[in-house]
Design a protein around this motif. Structure first.
Motif, PDB file in Angstrom:
ATOM      1  N   UNK A  98      48.266  -9.583 -13.516  1.00 60.00           N
ATOM      2  CA  UNK A  98      49.375  -9.422 -14.467  1.00 60.00           C
ATOM      3  C   UNK A  98      50.728  -9.413 -13.778  1.00 60.00           C
ATOM      4  N   UNK A  99      50.744  -9.146 -12.474  1.00 62.58           N
ATOM      5  CA  UNK A  99      52.026  -9.078 -11.770  1.00 62.58           C
ATOM      6  C   UNK A  99      52.437 -10.445 -11.224  1.00 62.58           C
ATOM      7  N   UNK A 100      51.618 -11.471 -11.504  1.00 63.33           N
ATOM      8  CA  UNK A 100      51.965 -12.807 -11.012  1.00 63.33           C
ATOM      9  C   UNK A 100      52.182 -13.751 -12.180  1.00 63.33           C
ATOM     10  N   UNK A 146      54.388 -14.588 -17.032  1.00 63.86           N
ATOM     11  CA  UNK A 146      53.252 -13.830 -16.508  1.00 63.86           C
ATOM     12  C   UNK A 146      51.927 -14.353 -17.043  1.00 63.86           C
ATOM     13  N   UNK A 148      49.514 -12.750 -17.973  1.00 66.60           N
ATOM     14  CA  UNK A 148      49.020 -11.928 -19.067  1.00 66.60           C
ATOM     15  C   UNK A 148      49.679 -12.290 -20.393  1.00 66.60           C
ATOM     16  N   UNK A 155      43.625 -17.175 -20.768  1.00 64.31           N
ATOM     17  CA  UNK A 155      43.537 -16.380 -19.544  1.00 64.31           C
ATOM     18  C   UNK A 155      42.243 -16.692 -18.791  1.00 64.31           C
TER      19      UNK A 155
ATOM     20  N   UNK B 213      51.402  -4.472  -6.141  1.00 63.06           N
ATOM     21  CA  UNK B 213      52.270  -4.941  -7.227  1.00 63.06           C
ATOM     22  C   UNK B 213      52.079  -4.106  -8.483  1.00 63.06           C
ATOM     23  N   UNK B 214      50.839  -3.745  -8.743  1.00 61.36           N
ATOM     24  CA  UNK B 214      50.542  -2.927  -9.913  1.00 61.36           C
ATOM     25  C   UNK B 214      51.199  -1.558  -9.786  1.00 61.36           C
ATOM     26  N   UNK B 306      57.959  -7.473 -17.642  1.00 55.54           N
ATOM     27  CA  UNK B 306      56.933  -8.389 -18.147  1.00 55.54           C
ATOM     28  C   UNK B 306      55.812  -8.580 -17.137  1.00 55.54           C
ATOM     29  N   UNK B 307      56.128  -8.384 -15.849  1.00 56.43           N
ATOM     30  CA  UNK B 307      55.131  -8.597 -14.814  1.00 56.43           C
ATOM     31  C   UNK B 307      54.510  -7.274 -14.347  1.00 56.43           C
ATOM     32  N   UNK B 308      54.753  -6.200 -15.090  1.00 50.91           N
ATOM     33  CA  UNK B 308      54.344  -4.892 -14.585  1.00 50.91           C
ATOM     34  C   UNK B 308      52.852  -4.658 -14.736  1.00 50.91           C
ATOM     35  N   UNK B 309      52.186  -5.441 -15.573  1.00 46.47           N
ATOM     36  CA  UNK B 309      50.774  -5.193 -15.815  1.00 46.47           C
ATOM     37  C   UNK B 309      50.570  -4.290 -17.015  1.00 46.47           C
ATOM     38  N   UNK B 311      51.166  -4.949 -19.974  1.00 46.11           N
ATOM     39  CA  UNK B 311      50.712  -5.718 -21.135  1.00 46.11           C
ATOM     40  C   UNK B 311      49.434  -6.506 -20.830  1.00 46.11           C
ATOM     41  N   UNK B 312      48.760  -6.131 -19.764  1.00 51.49           N
ATOM     42  CA  UNK B 312      47.562  -6.880 -19.374  1.00 51.49           C
ATOM     43  C   UNK B 312      46.431  -6.645 -20.366  1.00 51.49           C
TER      44      UNK B 312
END
Ligand SMILES: Nc1ncnc2c1ncn2[C@@H]1O[C@H](COP(=O)(O)OP(=O)(O)O)[C@@H](O)[C@H]1O
Ligand SMILES: [Mg+2]
Lengths: 259, 312
Positions: A98-100, A146, A148, A155, B213-214, B306-309, B311-312
């Protein structure tokens, strides 16, 4: 690029617990092999021994042999990290980082080996990998968003693109469609059909129709009760397993009598 | 059926009681905060307008008086975090991803125990143990690397310098920072760790791909909490340093800037008149500095949401 897998007399343990007992089977290159069987019979466990991912669990170990094109996967000088670059894996729940961004996700595995890849080569690889995962047209305008931000089915295809990008010999898929809707599932099944041209594919599935649709060979596993090890009951051409299996338990399972 | 009756009866009594007490508690906090702010500002005003002679020392006005303290506060806290951040991330990673279960638990307890040590004890440790221990190293640094401005001489004979004070501060903020980092590292989704490993990542590569990163936002929170404590900490600095009202960045000399908190603790007992207001005003400045730094941190964390995870 695809390779033969030979499993001989394999036992898999989680510490003291014998989870899978005495499995022997041979998987031919450029085929799709389905593992089916009731929950807890060790399908995921066996699948993970094919790229040594089971070793992530403390205390997990195997006895027996796994050869990939004749090379012993468990020889003392084999580095599990290198094995996993050869034998890729797709998981039950889509797990893009999710961070990429989408682009970085595709490149994640390649960057491990080749940090300084020229930009043009990277662009090319991203496009090829996403195209071979049937995702390129849907995401080509938003590669920097992202991972995600995509739908579940997208995905999962992104995860397949990520696995394919490192050019593995074998692709392992553990129930890759069980978290997806029917349309996305069909998209992945079509994709598996195409990927078969290049890769040896092993897929675990709970879905009988899926196994009969996508696979060439099917292995049926079973357990005789909770706490007993899973064993390979029958392994044959998919058509045979679903039309005239030689073991009664297989017939009961594929016809939906249990499991 | 049941939902219908519940809806007809309006919000249930329990909900109403809870909502009421939560609102009261929230309002109370705001009132107390407002009261503190009013007190601080009212008491600060005389100092802000004070001229030469009224303020402690020879300061011409309040800003000249407070600037060295602001500098000393930020400088020592910065040095402390420079030491504590990599250490706490390293220890937390070791506990969460490298150590066998038993050792990890034992280490976790030790770290939590460290958090319970009163700051006076850390101050004493700084004076009695740390300062004499590091003094020879300081001498060596000044003798051999003295041409680097940070390490310029003359070296302090006691070892009680801003660097020593910052190391003590670092040890003090280490437990809380490590504890937070450990928690966020443990929460890194297994799903993504396995994704990295399955791509052929080594353990360290997996940590860089799927854990750090997470944990970014969590690490920033840990740093902010550590910074908050380092900025406001009195005892360590007050005990270790015999400070001067100076602005310099020499790490190893015996002339060191003071911090706002330590200055208040040292000066308040003897202060009279406008000096008291000046100390209170410096407290207000400390509050503003902390607030400012926190807002910057929030901005940094928010930029890549948005890249924080999340919303994963
Ligand atoms: N990480 C683990 N630790 C201990 N036992 C496990 C672990 N994962 C799976 N098992 C056990 O191994 C057996 C096989 O599980 P699994 O391979 O997940 O089955 P399947 O994928 O066919 O549902 C089960 O009895 C399960 O409880
Ligand atoms: Mg499974």
């Amino acid at each position: 690029m695809s390779k033969r897998i030979e499993v001989t007399d394999l036992d898999v343990y989680y510490s003291r617990f014998l989870a899978v007992q005495n499995v022997s089977l041979t998987i031919e290159p450029r085929t799709v092999t389905a593992f089916i069987g009731p929950s807890g019979c060790g399908k995921s466990t066996l699948l993970r021994t094919l790229n040594r991912m089971h070793e992530v669990v403390p205390g997990a170990r195997v006895e027996g042999r796994v050869l990939i094109d004749g090379d012993d996967l468990y020889a003392p000088d084999v580095d599990p990290v290198l094995v996993r670059r050869q034998v890729g894996m797709v998981f039950q729940r889509p797990n893009p980082f999710p961070t990429m961004s989408i682009r970085e996700n595709v490149l994640a595995g390649v960057r491990l080996n080749n940090r300084r890849m020229p930009r043009a080569d990277a662009d090319d690889l991203v496009e090829r990998s996403l195209a071979s995962a049937n995702l390129w047209n849907e995401v080509k305008d938003r590669l920097n968003l992202p991972g995600s931000s995509l739908s579940g089915g997208q995905q999962q295809r992104l995860c397949i693109a990520r696995a394919v990008a490192v050019a593995p010999d074998v692709l392992l898929m553990d129930e890759p469609c069980s978290a997806l809707d029917p349309i996305s599932t069909l998209a992945i099944e079509d994709l598996i059909e195409e990927l078969k041209q290049q890769y040896t594919i092993v897929i675990v599935t709970h879905n009988m129709q899926q196994a009969s649709r996508v696979s060439d060979r099917t292995a049926f596993f079973n357990i005789s009760g909770a706490g007993t090890p899973g064993t390979l009951i029958e392994y044959d051409d998919t058509a045979t397993i679903f039309s005239r299996p030689s073991v009664q338990a297989t017939e009961d399972y594929v016809s939906g009598k249990f499991g | 059926m049941t939902t219908d009756t519940a809806r007809r009866g309006g919000i249930r009594l329990g909900d109403r009681v809870f909502a009421g007490s939560a609102a009261t508690a929230g309002a109370l906090i705001l009132i107390v905060l407002a009261a503190v702010a009013v007190f601080l500002i009212a008491q600060s005003l005389p100092a802000l307008g004070a001229g030469p002679g009224e303020l402690p020392g020879t300061a011409q006005n309040f800003w000249v008086y407070v600037w060295p303290l602001v500098f000393g506060t930020i400088w020592s806290a910065f040095l402390a975090l420079l030491v504590a951040t990599p250490l706490s991330i390293g220890i937390a990673l070791f506990i969460s991803h490298y150590a066998p279960r038993r050792l990890a638990q034992a280490l976790g307890y030790v770290i939590d125990l460290l958090a319970a040590v009163p700051s006076v004890v850390f101050g004493l440790w700084g004076i009695v143990v740390l300062a004499p221990f590091v003094q020879p190293m300081y001498s060596w640094l000044v003798a051999n690397l003295g041409w680097i401005p940070l390490f310029a001489g003359p070296v302090s004979g006691t070892g009680r310098t801003v660097l020593t004070a910052s190391v003590v501060l670092a040890v003090m903020v280490l437990p809380i920072m490590t504890a937070i980092c450990r928690e966020v590292f443990l929460q890194a989704p297994r799903l993504h760790e396995e994704a990295a490993l399955a791509l052929g990542a080594t353990r360290w590569e997996m940590i860089r791909m799927a854990v750090l990163p997470f944990a970014r936002a969590g690490i920033v929170s840990a740093i902010m909490l550590g910074l908050g404590r380092a900025l406001g900490e009195t005892m360590a600095v007050a005990m270790v340093l015999s400070p001067a009202l100076v602005v310099n960045m020499f790490l190893l000399t015996s002339i060191n800037p003071n911090t706002i908190a330590a200055n208040i603790a040292l000066q308040f007992p003897e202060a009279t008149g406008v000096s008291v207001n000046a100390l209170i005003a410096s407290g207000l400045v400390l509050f503003l500095v902390t607030l400012g730094i926190n807002m910057i941190a929030r901005y940094i964390v928010g930029r890549r949401r948005a890249f924080s995870g999340a919303n994963a």
